[in-house]
Design a protein around this motif. Structure first.
Motif, PDB file in Angstrom:
ATOM      1  N   ARG A 152      -1.963  -9.997   0.324  1.00  0.00           N
ATOM      2  CA  ARG A 152      -1.878 -11.146   0.498  1.00  0.00           C
ATOM      3  C   ARG A 152      -2.319 -11.852   2.259  1.00  0.00           C
ATOM      4  O   ARG A 152      -2.906 -12.838   2.324  1.00  0.00           O
ATOM      5  N   GLN A 153      -1.763 -11.093   2.750  1.00  0.00           N
ATOM      6  CA  GLN A 153      -2.231 -11.291   4.298  1.00  0.00           C
ATOM      7  C   GLN A 153      -3.472 -10.353   4.749  1.00  0.00           C
ATOM      8  O   GLN A 153      -3.731 -10.513   5.910  1.00  0.00           O
ATOM      9  N   ARG A 154      -4.135  -9.855   3.817  1.00  0.00           N
ATOM     10  CA  ARG A 154      -5.312  -9.179   4.120  1.00  0.00           C
ATOM     11  C   ARG A 154      -5.146  -8.001   5.107  1.00  0.00           C
ATOM     12  O   ARG A 154      -5.639  -7.765   5.950  1.00  0.00           O
ATOM     13  N   LEU A 155      -4.095  -7.274   4.927  1.00  0.00           N
ATOM     14  CA  LEU A 155      -3.420  -6.120   5.433  1.00  0.00           C
ATOM     15  C   LEU A 155      -3.387  -4.883   4.606  1.00  0.00           C
ATOM     16  O   LEU A 155      -3.060  -5.041   3.322  1.00  0.00           O
ATOM     17  N   THR A 156      -3.663  -3.708   5.121  1.00  0.00           N
ATOM     18  CA  THR A 156      -3.573  -2.488   4.620  1.00  0.00           C
ATOM     19  C   THR A 156      -2.988  -1.517   5.530  1.00  0.00           C
ATOM     20  O   THR A 156      -2.886  -1.724   6.431  1.00  0.00           O
ATOM     21  N   VAL A 157      -2.142  -0.792   4.631  1.00  0.00           N
ATOM     22  CA  VAL A 157      -1.369   0.483   5.636  1.00  0.00           C
ATOM     23  C   VAL A 157      -1.462   1.592   4.716  1.00  0.00           C
ATOM     24  O   VAL A 157      -1.747   1.964   4.092  1.00  0.00           O
ATOM     25  N   THR A 158      -1.299   2.553   6.020  1.00  0.00           N
ATOM     26  CA  THR A 158      -1.632   4.098   5.621  1.00  0.00           C
ATOM     27  C   THR A 158      -0.374   4.441   4.735  1.00  0.00           C
ATOM     28  O   THR A 158       0.576   3.969   4.892  1.00  0.00           O
ATOM     29  N   GLU A 159      -0.728   5.398   3.834  1.00  0.00           N
ATOM     30  CA  GLU A 159       0.413   5.969   2.983  1.00  0.00           C
ATOM     31  C   GLU A 159       1.609   6.421   3.776  1.00  0.00           C
ATOM     32  O   GLU A 159       2.703   5.909   3.302  1.00  0.00           O
ATOM     33  N   ASP A 160       1.557   6.903   4.769  1.00  0.00           N
ATOM     34  CA  ASP A 160       3.004   7.141   5.536  1.00  0.00           C
ATOM     35  C   ASP A 160       3.495   5.763   6.091  1.00  0.00           C
ATOM     36  O   ASP A 160       4.743   5.966   6.195  1.00  0.00           O
ATOM     37  N   SER A 191      -6.586  -2.671   8.880  1.00  0.00           N
ATOM     38  CA  SER A 191      -5.631  -1.625   8.388  1.00  0.00           C
ATOM     39  C   SER A 191      -4.574  -1.255   9.557  1.00  0.00           C
ATOM     40  O   SER A 191      -4.906  -1.471  10.802  1.00  0.00           O
ATOM     41  N   ILE A 192      -3.438  -0.979   9.340  1.00  0.00           N
ATOM     42  CA  ILE A 192      -2.249  -0.573  10.026  1.00  0.00           C
ATOM     43  C   ILE A 192      -1.898   0.903   9.923  1.00  0.00           C
ATOM     44  O   ILE A 192      -1.446   1.115   8.822  1.00  0.00           O
ATOM     45  N   ASP A 193      -1.578   1.525  11.136  1.00  0.00           N
ATOM     46  CA  ASP A 193      -0.933   2.952  10.929  1.00  0.00           C
ATOM     47  C   ASP A 193       0.570   2.908  11.179  1.00  0.00           C
ATOM     48  O   ASP A 193       1.125   2.024  11.272  1.00  0.00           O
ATOM     49  N   LEU A 194       1.028   4.269  10.940  1.00  0.00           N
ATOM     50  CA  LEU A 194       2.550   4.193  11.112  1.00  0.00           C
ATOM     51  C   LEU A 194       3.047   4.006  12.534  1.00  0.00           C
ATOM     52  O   LEU A 194       4.122   3.292  12.494  1.00  0.00           O
ATOM     53  N   ALA A 195       2.268   4.125  13.506  1.00  0.00           N
ATOM     54  CA  ALA A 195       2.520   3.965  14.769  1.00  0.00           C
ATOM     55  C   ALA A 195       2.964   2.450  15.137  1.00  0.00           C
ATOM     56  O   ALA A 195       3.927   2.039  15.635  1.00  0.00           O
TER      57      ALA A 195
END
Length: 337
Positions: A152-160, A191-195
Motif C-alpha cells: 500500500r505504501q509502495r514498499l518492498t522488503v527483502t526476504e530476510d 525496496s528496503i533491506d534488512l539493515a
C-alpha cells in the motif's frame, strides 16, 4: 454470512441489514468498522447513532425509531464489552425478524466462544447479515498481511527483512501498521533491506500463553524461548505458565498412553478435547516425544510447583524454561540435585 475481516471490503457493494464485528484483534475490528461506515455513507446512511450497551439492548434497538428530520437512513452502532445475554439475544432476534430498511445495524463485540456463535441471535445475524471475524493472525497470515501493507505504501522488503519485521511485530498489528508507516516516512517508496528495517523498527511482538505451547508443540525451540522470555518480561505469573504447560503435557501423556492401549487417534482427539486445528501440532509433538520423555516432564511439573510455592531451592523460571524447550524437543539443562 460469515466473513473474515480482511475480506470484508470486497463485500460492501450492497450492504446487509446487520453486521456483527467480533474478535480480539483491535486493528482488524476498527478497520472493519471504518470500512462499513464509509460504505454506508456512500449508500445514503447520513446519520450515525452509537450506544455503549450493557444490559439495555432493547432500549438501544428502540432508538432506531427516532430518525432526525434531515436523515433518511441511519447507522445504529451497538458496542458491548460482553456477549449479549438471554434478554439481549431475544431483543436482537426480534429486531432482525423484520429489520427496517432505513437502519444499518453494526454490532461490535469481543471474541465470542463457540457457544455464543451457536446462539439463536448469532445465527439470525448470520442469516440476515454478515458476521465479521477479527481474530489474531497466524505467523503465515501476519507475513502476508505485512506484504500487503507494505505494498500500500509502495514498499518492498527483502526476504530476510520481511522475516525479521514479522518476528518483531507478531501478535501486534497496531504496532506493525505503525512500523510500516514509519518505514515509508524514513525511506520513501522502493525496496528496503534488512539493515534499514533493523535501524528503524523496535521489538513490538506480543505473545500469549497459547503461543508458547503451540510453538513448542511445533518444535520451534528458538521461537519458544523468545516467547517464554517475552512472557516473563511482561510480568506473567509463573503459575499461569505452569498451568498451561501442565495441561499440554498431561494431555500428550494421556494420548500416548491411549495409543499404547490401542485406542484409535480419532477417538483420543475427541476424548481429550483436542480441536481439529491443533491435531497436527499434537501429532507432530507425539512423534518427537516418546512416552518416557512425557512421563519425565509430567514428574517435573511437581518440581516447578514446589519452586513457585517457595518449597524448593530451584528457580521456578529455570524449570519452566526447561519444560518449554523440552516440549519443543531440546533438552536445555537438568534439575539441580
Amino acid at each position: 454470512m460469515k466473513c473474515d475481516a480482511r475480506a470484508l471490503p470486497r463485500q460492501l457493494k450492497v450492504l446487509k441489514p446487520v453486521y456483527v464485528i467480533h474478535g480480539d484483534e483491535p486493528l482488524l475490528a476498527q478497520e472493519s468498522l471504518d470500512a462499513l461506515r464509509a460504505a454506508a455513507r456512500k449508500q445514503g446512511f447520513t446519520e450515525r447513532d452509537r450506544h455503549d450497551v450493557g444490559k439495555e439492548w432493547d432500549m438501544a434497538l428502540r432508538s432506531c425509531d427516532t430518525l432526525s428530520l434531515f436523515a433518511d437512513r441511519k447507522i445504529l452502532e451497538l458496542h458491548a464489552l460482553n456477549k449479549p445475554d438471554a434478554a439481549a439475544g431475544k431483543a436482537l432476534d426480534a429486531f432482525l425478524k423484520n429489520p427496517p430498511d432505513d437502519i444499518l445495524l453494526l454490532i461490535v463485540l469481543p471474541r465470542l466462544d463457540a457457544a455464543a456463535q451457536k446462539a439463536a441471535w448469532f445465527n439470525r445475524c448470520d442469516a440476515v447479515g454478515v458476521t465479521v471475524s477479527c481474530q489474531p493472525l497466524t505467523s503465515r497470515e501476519h507475513r502476508d498481511w505485512l506484504v500487503e501493507r507494505l505494498g500500500r505504501q509502495r514498499l518492498t522488503v527483502t526476504e530476510d527483512a520481511l522475516t525479521w519485521l514479522a518476528g518483531q511485530t507478531e501478535g501486534n498489528l497496531l504496532a506493525a501498521d505503525q512500523e510500516v508507516l514509519k518505514l515509508h516516512m524514513l525511506f520513501g517508496e522502493g525496496s528496503i533491506d534488512l539493515a534499514q528495517v533493523q535501524s528503524a523498527v523496535g521489538d513490538s511482538a506480543r505473545f500469549t500463553l497459547f503461543d508458547l505451547t503451540d510453538t513448542a508443540l511445533a518444535g520451534d525451540a528458538a521461537k519458544t524461548a523468545r516467547i517464554f522470555f517475552s512472557l516473563k518480561a511482561e510480568g506473567l505469573a509463573e503459575s499461569l505458565i505452569l498451568w498451561t504447560l501442565s495441561r499440554e503435557i498431561r494431555s500428550l501423556l494421556a494420548f500416548a498412553e491411549g495409543q499404547q492401549q490401542g485406542t484409535p487417534p480419532a477417538q483420543l482427539f475427541q476424548q481429550l478435547g483436542i480441536w481439529a486445528k491443533r491435531q497436527g501440532l499434537v501429532s507432530a509433538a507425539l512423534r518427537r516425544l516418546p512416552p518416557a520423555t512425557l512421563k519425565r516432564l509430567n514428574n517435573e511439573l511437581m518440581e516447578a510447583d514446589l519452586a513457585i510455592k517457595g518449597q524448593s531451592p530451584d528457580s521456578a523460571w529455570d524449570i519452566l524454561l526447561r519444560l518449554s524447550l523440552d516440549l519443543a524437543g531440546v533438552r536445555l539443562f537438568d534439575a539441580v540435585i
